[in-house]
Design a protein around this motif. Sequence first.
Motif, PDB file in Angstrom:
ATOM      1  N   PHE A   5      34.884  50.300  35.811  1.00  0.00           N
ATOM      2  CA  PHE A   5      34.533  49.854  34.463  1.00  0.00           C
ATOM      3  C   PHE A   5      35.802  49.619  33.659  1.00  0.00           C
ATOM      4  CE2 PHE A   5      31.053  52.726  35.756  1.00  0.00           C
ATOM      5  CZ  PHE A   5      30.005  51.826  35.717  1.00  0.00           C
ATOM      6  N   PHE A   6      35.677  48.723  32.694  1.00  0.00           N
ATOM      7  CA  PHE A   6      36.776  48.458  31.763  1.00  0.00           C
ATOM      8  C   PHE A   6      36.313  48.806  30.358  1.00  0.00           C
ATOM      9  CE2 PHE A   6      37.398  45.712  35.376  1.00  0.00           C
ATOM     10  CZ  PHE A   6      38.761  45.823  35.631  1.00  0.00           C
ATOM     11  N   VAL A   7      37.139  49.558  29.640  1.00  0.00           N
ATOM     12  CA  VAL A   7      36.811  49.893  28.254  1.00  0.00           C
ATOM     13  C   VAL A   7      37.937  49.434  27.342  1.00  0.00           C
ATOM     14  CG1 VAL A   7      35.305  51.866  28.745  1.00  0.00           C
ATOM     15  CG2 VAL A   7      37.758  52.241  28.479  1.00  0.00           C
ATOM     16  N   ARG A   8      37.571  49.126  26.099  1.00  0.00           N
ATOM     17  CA  ARG A   8      38.520  48.775  25.045  1.00  0.00           C
ATOM     18  C   ARG A   8      39.497  47.677  25.510  1.00  0.00           C
ATOM     19  NH1 ARG A   8      40.803  53.901  22.061  1.00  0.00           N
ATOM     20  NH2 ARG A   8      42.271  53.890  23.788  1.00  0.00           N
ATOM     21  N   CYS A   9      38.954  46.653  26.166  1.00  0.00           N
ATOM     22  CA  CYS A   9      39.822  45.577  26.659  1.00  0.00           C
ATOM     23  C   CYS A   9      40.536  44.910  25.491  1.00  0.00           C
ATOM     24  CB  CYS A   9      38.997  44.516  27.384  1.00  0.00           C
ATOM     25  SG  CYS A   9      38.167  45.129  28.845  1.00  0.00           S
ATOM     26  N   ALA A  10      41.852  44.855  25.575  1.00  0.00           N
ATOM     27  CA  ALA A  10      42.662  44.200  24.546  1.00  0.00           C
ATOM     28  C   ALA A  10      42.496  42.684  24.668  1.00  0.00           C
ATOM     29  CB  ALA A  10      44.122  44.594  24.725  1.00  0.00           C
ATOM     30  N   PRO A  11      42.748  41.936  23.588  1.00  0.00           N
ATOM     31  CA  PRO A  11      42.604  40.477  23.657  1.00  0.00           C
ATOM     32  C   PRO A  11      43.320  39.809  24.846  1.00  0.00           C
ATOM     33  CG  PRO A  11      42.769  41.131  21.376  1.00  0.00           C
ATOM     34  CD  PRO A  11      42.986  42.384  22.191  1.00  0.00           C
ATOM     35  N   PRO A  12      44.551  40.204  25.245  1.00  0.00           N
ATOM     36  CA  PRO A  12      45.154  39.522  26.407  1.00  0.00           C
ATOM     37  C   PRO A  12      44.341  39.740  27.692  1.00  0.00           C
ATOM     38  CG  PRO A  12      46.811  40.827  25.230  1.00  0.00           C
ATOM     39  CD  PRO A  12      45.477  41.172  24.639  1.00  0.00           C
ATOM     40  N   ILE A  13      43.675  40.875  27.778  1.00  0.00           N
ATOM     41  CA  ILE A  13      42.861  41.174  28.958  1.00  0.00           C
ATOM     42  C   ILE A  13      41.582  40.321  28.934  1.00  0.00           C
ATOM     43  CG2 ILE A  13      41.500  43.017  30.074  1.00  0.00           C
ATOM     44  CD1 ILE A  13      44.520  43.346  30.461  1.00  0.00           C
ATOM     45  N   VAL A  14      40.971  40.208  27.763  1.00  0.00           N
ATOM     46  CA  VAL A  14      39.740  39.404  27.642  1.00  0.00           C
ATOM     47  C   VAL A  14      40.054  37.946  27.973  1.00  0.00           C
ATOM     48  CG1 VAL A  14      37.934  38.607  26.064  1.00  0.00           C
ATOM     49  CG2 VAL A  14      38.753  40.969  25.925  1.00  0.00           C
ATOM     50  N   THR A  15      41.183  37.451  27.456  1.00  0.00           N
ATOM     51  CA  THR A  15      41.552  36.052  27.697  1.00  0.00           C
ATOM     52  C   THR A  15      41.740  35.797  29.194  1.00  0.00           C
ATOM     53  OG1 THR A  15      42.606  35.994  25.543  1.00  0.00           O
ATOM     54  CG2 THR A  15      43.255  34.279  27.087  1.00  0.00           C
ATOM     55  N   GLN A  16      42.452  36.695  29.863  1.00  0.00           N
ATOM     56  CA  GLN A  16      42.662  36.525  31.307  1.00  0.00           C
ATOM     57  C   GLN A  16      41.341  36.620  32.059  1.00  0.00           C
ATOM     58  OE1 GLN A  16      45.518  35.773  32.911  1.00  0.00           O
ATOM     59  NE2 GLN A  16      46.619  35.695  30.988  1.00  0.00           N
ATOM     60  N   ALA A  17      40.490  37.541  31.640  1.00  0.00           N
ATOM     61  CA  ALA A  17      39.203  37.710  32.319  1.00  0.00           C
ATOM     62  C   ALA A  17      38.372  36.440  32.207  1.00  0.00           C
ATOM     63  CB  ALA A  17      38.445  38.898  31.719  1.00  0.00           C
ATOM     64  N   ASN A  18      38.540  35.717  31.116  1.00  0.00           N
ATOM     65  CA  ASN A  18      37.790  34.479  30.922  1.00  0.00           C
ATOM     66  C   ASN A  18      38.332  33.333  31.763  1.00  0.00           C
ATOM     67  OD1 ASN A  18      35.715  35.195  29.138  1.00  0.00           O
ATOM     68  ND2 ASN A  18      37.134  35.235  27.418  1.00  0.00           N
ATOM     69  N   TYR A  19      39.614  33.379  32.093  1.00  0.00           N
ATOM     70  CA  TYR A  19      40.236  32.232  32.765  1.00  0.00           C
ATOM     71  C   TYR A  19      40.578  32.459  34.228  1.00  0.00           C
ATOM     72  CZ  TYR A  19      40.532  29.875  28.341  1.00  0.00           C
ATOM     73  OH  TYR A  19      40.208  29.276  27.167  1.00  0.00           O
ATOM     74  N   VAL A  20      40.791  33.713  34.631  1.00  0.00           N
ATOM     75  CA  VAL A  20      41.278  33.976  35.984  1.00  0.00           C
ATOM     76  C   VAL A  20      40.138  34.552  36.834  1.00  0.00           C
ATOM     77  CG1 VAL A  20      42.957  35.273  37.349  1.00  0.00           C
ATOM     78  CG2 VAL A  20      43.594  34.408  35.097  1.00  0.00           C
ATOM     79  N   ALA A  21      39.842  33.858  37.946  1.00  0.00           N
ATOM     80  CA  ALA A  21      38.781  34.325  38.829  1.00  0.00           C
ATOM     81  C   ALA A  21      39.139  35.701  39.376  1.00  0.00           C
ATOM     82  CB  ALA A  21      38.602  33.338  39.981  1.00  0.00           C
ATOM     83  N   ASN A  22      38.176  36.571  39.475  1.00  0.00           N
ATOM     84  CA  ASN A  22      38.333  37.921  40.039  1.00  0.00           C
ATOM     85  C   ASN A  22      39.285  38.815  39.251  1.00  0.00           C
ATOM     86  OD1 ASN A  22      36.602  37.260  42.174  1.00  0.00           O
ATOM     87  ND2 ASN A  22      38.312  36.296  43.258  1.00  0.00           N
ATOM     88  N   PHE A  23      39.554  38.443  38.029  1.00  0.00           N
ATOM     89  CA  PHE A  23      40.457  39.279  37.227  1.00  0.00           C
ATOM     90  C   PHE A  23      39.896  40.685  37.066  1.00  0.00           C
ATOM     91  CE2 PHE A  23      42.174  40.938  33.235  1.00  0.00           C
ATOM     92  CZ  PHE A  23      43.525  40.761  33.454  1.00  0.00           C
ATOM     93  N   LEU A  24      38.583  40.790  36.975  1.00  0.00           N
ATOM     94  CA  LEU A  24      37.961  42.105  36.802  1.00  0.00           C
ATOM     95  C   LEU A  24      37.400  42.646  38.114  1.00  0.00           C
ATOM     96  CD1 LEU A  24      36.015  41.420  33.467  1.00  0.00           C
ATOM     97  CD2 LEU A  24      38.266  42.488  33.727  1.00  0.00           C
ATOM     98  N   GLY A  25      37.565  41.903  39.215  1.00  0.00           N
ATOM     99  CA  GLY A  25      37.050  42.361  40.504  1.00  0.00           C
ATOM    100  C   GLY A  25      35.573  42.685  40.410  1.00  0.00           C
ATOM    101  N   SER A  26      35.218  43.869  40.934  1.00  0.00           N
ATOM    102  CA  SER A  26      33.815  44.289  40.887  1.00  0.00           C
ATOM    103  C   SER A  26      33.506  45.031  39.591  1.00  0.00           C
ATOM    104  CB  SER A  26      33.520  45.202  42.084  1.00  0.00           C
ATOM    105  OG  SER A  26      34.331  46.374  41.966  1.00  0.00           O
TER     106      SER A  26
END
Length: 198
Positions: free
Chosen positions: A75-96
Amino acid sequence: MTTSTRTEFVTHEAFSLISIRGHIDEHFVIPTMALDNPTLPIIIDTAHVDRLNSFGLRTWLLWISELSKAERPLFFVRCAPPIVTQANYVANFLGSGQVLSFYAPYWCSVCGGSALELIELRAPTPTPTPTPAPTPAPAPDHRPRPATRLCSACALPLELAEVEEEYFGLIERQATASIPEEFWTLLDAILQRLPEAP
Ligand SMILES: [Zn+2]
């Protein structure tokens, strides 16, 4: 050599929490959890990550890919904006992994002031049903909306500092977390002791 990333661990009987701070860049090394229990869920807190570059991204993707293979809930908590941005653009950034909460950046178009707002993605606690409901309630809309916030300096409403459809795209692609209430209670207690995003 300068260290631009700091990693802290909190191992609890219910989960292992990893807090990452600073830049995720060429100095970022994959956190090792030598002493933690390999069956516990892993929670990654990135509230204090302020930057992520292509070197850091490479290491991050390796790390998340390894964690996802381990079949521990992630699980991911309190994702900072740079993390959210990458998660939106990079495939598998958050894995499972699944996002439980993230920060949305707001700004004031008059004075340029800014503020981060924490958006929680938890499913509502099921309420006991004493009698059968006469009509089914409409499905709740879990999509977070940008909250109306006022600038602390001018008292004018803040605006989302990102394109809403893009920034909240992350949320549209994942189900709302269905997690036992006890887990949330423990997690909240621990997160409350950690400093909020700047
Ligand atoms: Zn303002």
